[in-house]
Enzyme design. Structure first.
Site, mmCIF file in Angstrom:
data_model
loop_
_atom_site.group_PDB
_atom_site.id
_atom_site.type_symbol
_atom_site.label_atom_id
_atom_site.label_comp_id
_atom_site.label_asym_id
_atom_site.label_seq_id
_atom_site.Cartn_x
_atom_site.Cartn_y
_atom_site.Cartn_z
ATOM 1 N N PHE A 295 13.023 5.436 11.349
ATOM 2 C CA PHE A 295 11.345 4.652 11.174
ATOM 3 C C PHE A 295 10.924 5.978 10.534
ATOM 4 O O PHE A 295 10.449 6.724 11.463
ATOM 5 C CB PHE A 295 11.247 3.692 12.069
ATOM 6 C CG PHE A 295 10.459 3.150 11.399
ATOM 7 C CD1 PHE A 295 9.866 1.850 11.117
ATOM 8 C CD2 PHE A 295 8.616 3.001 11.811
ATOM 9 C CE1 PHE A 295 8.743 0.902 9.894
ATOM 10 C CE2 PHE A 295 7.287 2.542 11.124
ATOM 11 C CZ PHE A 295 7.295 1.947 10.240
ATOM 12 N N VAL A 296 10.294 6.014 8.988
ATOM 13 C CA VAL A 296 9.722 7.250 8.922
ATOM 14 C C VAL A 296 7.782 6.362 8.342
ATOM 15 O O VAL A 296 7.863 5.608 8.816
ATOM 16 C CB VAL A 296 10.718 7.891 7.920
ATOM 17 C CG1 VAL A 296 11.060 8.344 8.478
ATOM 18 C CG2 VAL A 296 11.009 6.608 6.317
ATOM 19 N N LYS B 136 0.884 -1.077 0.255
ATOM 20 C CA LYS B 136 -0.382 -0.019 -0.320
ATOM 21 C C LYS B 136 1.189 1.674 0.077
ATOM 22 O O LYS B 136 0.220 2.122 -0.723
ATOM 23 C CB LYS B 136 -0.414 -0.012 1.464
ATOM 24 C CG LYS B 136 -1.973 -1.537 1.495
ATOM 25 C CD LYS B 136 -2.598 -1.294 2.651
ATOM 26 C CE LYS B 136 -3.316 -1.903 3.198
ATOM 27 N NZ LYS B 136 -3.694 -2.342 4.824
ATOM 28 N N GLU C 262 7.674 2.607 -5.793
ATOM 29 C CA GLU C 262 7.682 1.468 -4.660
ATOM 30 C C GLU C 262 8.138 3.041 -3.155
ATOM 31 O O GLU C 262 8.408 3.791 -3.843
ATOM 32 C CB GLU C 262 9.087 0.516 -4.268
ATOM 33 C CG GLU C 262 9.865 0.045 -3.203
ATOM 34 C CD GLU C 262 8.540 -0.471 -2.679
ATOM 35 O OE1 GLU C 262 7.086 0.171 -2.803
ATOM 36 O OE2 GLU C 262 9.006 -1.513 -1.481
ATOM 37 N N ASP D 64 14.518 -0.829 2.389
ATOM 38 C CA ASP D 64 14.736 -0.563 2.962
ATOM 39 C C ASP D 64 15.838 -1.701 3.681
ATOM 40 O O ASP D 64 17.244 -1.667 3.183
ATOM 41 C CB ASP D 64 13.960 -0.722 4.797
ATOM 42 C CG ASP D 64 14.163 -1.374 6.218
ATOM 43 O OD1 ASP D 64 15.035 -0.827 6.411
ATOM 44 O OD2 ASP D 64 13.418 -1.903 6.987
#
Ligand code: IMP
Ligand code: MG
Length: 182
Positions: free
Chosen positions: A159-160, A50, A106, A110
């Site tokens: 972490f975003v 998503k 995308e 990561d």
């Protein structure tokens, strides 16, 4: 995770990393680059759901040549903010890509596992060409060799959330990219 308290929701948005304006500017730039590169060629943008839904929506509006849109969905299993390494394709592209130049869209790279798997799967279907564009890249976290053809922003190991990216399915609707913190 059920997050119905507005204050708790807002409290976890630690700091804005990329503003709405910075996103818009960079996306316009890459829309132009892609339009130039694929002029006169049958182009299909394949969004990885998503996380890339807002990026795809804004990027495709900046593309000035004919293009088709396709969707795939991948799920990486997370324990908090750490990927478990398991990737599952939960929705596959419906179109035949053999007559298209494909650009996979995308949200973030990561460990690299998700995009690597998707690229392998799509290459097997014989597109005329295949490239990848990612909104964000966290190169410090890479566990397998993978580089996107186009990277809009390289970010540190944080972490975003926001602009499509979630924590526990929340925060996708923020118009900017922020650091998540508890
Ligand atoms: P991979 O580790 O490169 O396979 O990335 C897998 C997926 O994890 C990405 O497509 C994102 O959906 C998600 N992900 C990785 N890092 C973050 C992050 O910082 N915030 C939100 N989602 C992330
Ligand atoms: Mg994703």
């Amino acid at each position: 995770m059920l997050l119905s308290d507005k204050k708790e929701f807002a409290g976890r948005i630690k700091q804005v990393i990329i503003t709405e304006d910075e996103l818009a500017q960079k996306i316009a730039e890459y829309g132009e680059i892609i339009s130039r590169e694929y002029e006169g060629k049958p182009l299909m943008l394949v969004s990885v759901l998503k996380g890339s839904f807002l990026f795809l929506a804004d990027l495709c509006k900046q593309i000035t040549i004919p293009c088709e849109i396709g969707f795939m969905a991948a799920k990486s299993y997370f324990e908090g903010t750490e990927s478990s390494g398991e990737v599952e394709i939960t929705y596959d592209l419906a179109q035949d890509i053999s007559k298209y130049h494909v650009v996979v869209v995308e949200d973030i790279i990561d460990t690299g596992r998700t995009l690597k798997l998707i690229v392998q799967k799509l290459r097997d279907r014989g597109p005329l060409s295949l490239k990848t564009v990612t909104l964000l890249d966290k190169p410090d976290r890479r566990l397998c060799e993978f580089e996107a053809d186009y990277t809009l922003f390289t970010i540190p190991d944080l972490f975003v959330i926001g602009y499509g990216l979630d924590y526990g399915e929340y925060y996708r609707n923020l118009p900017y990219i922020a650091e998540y913190g508890e």
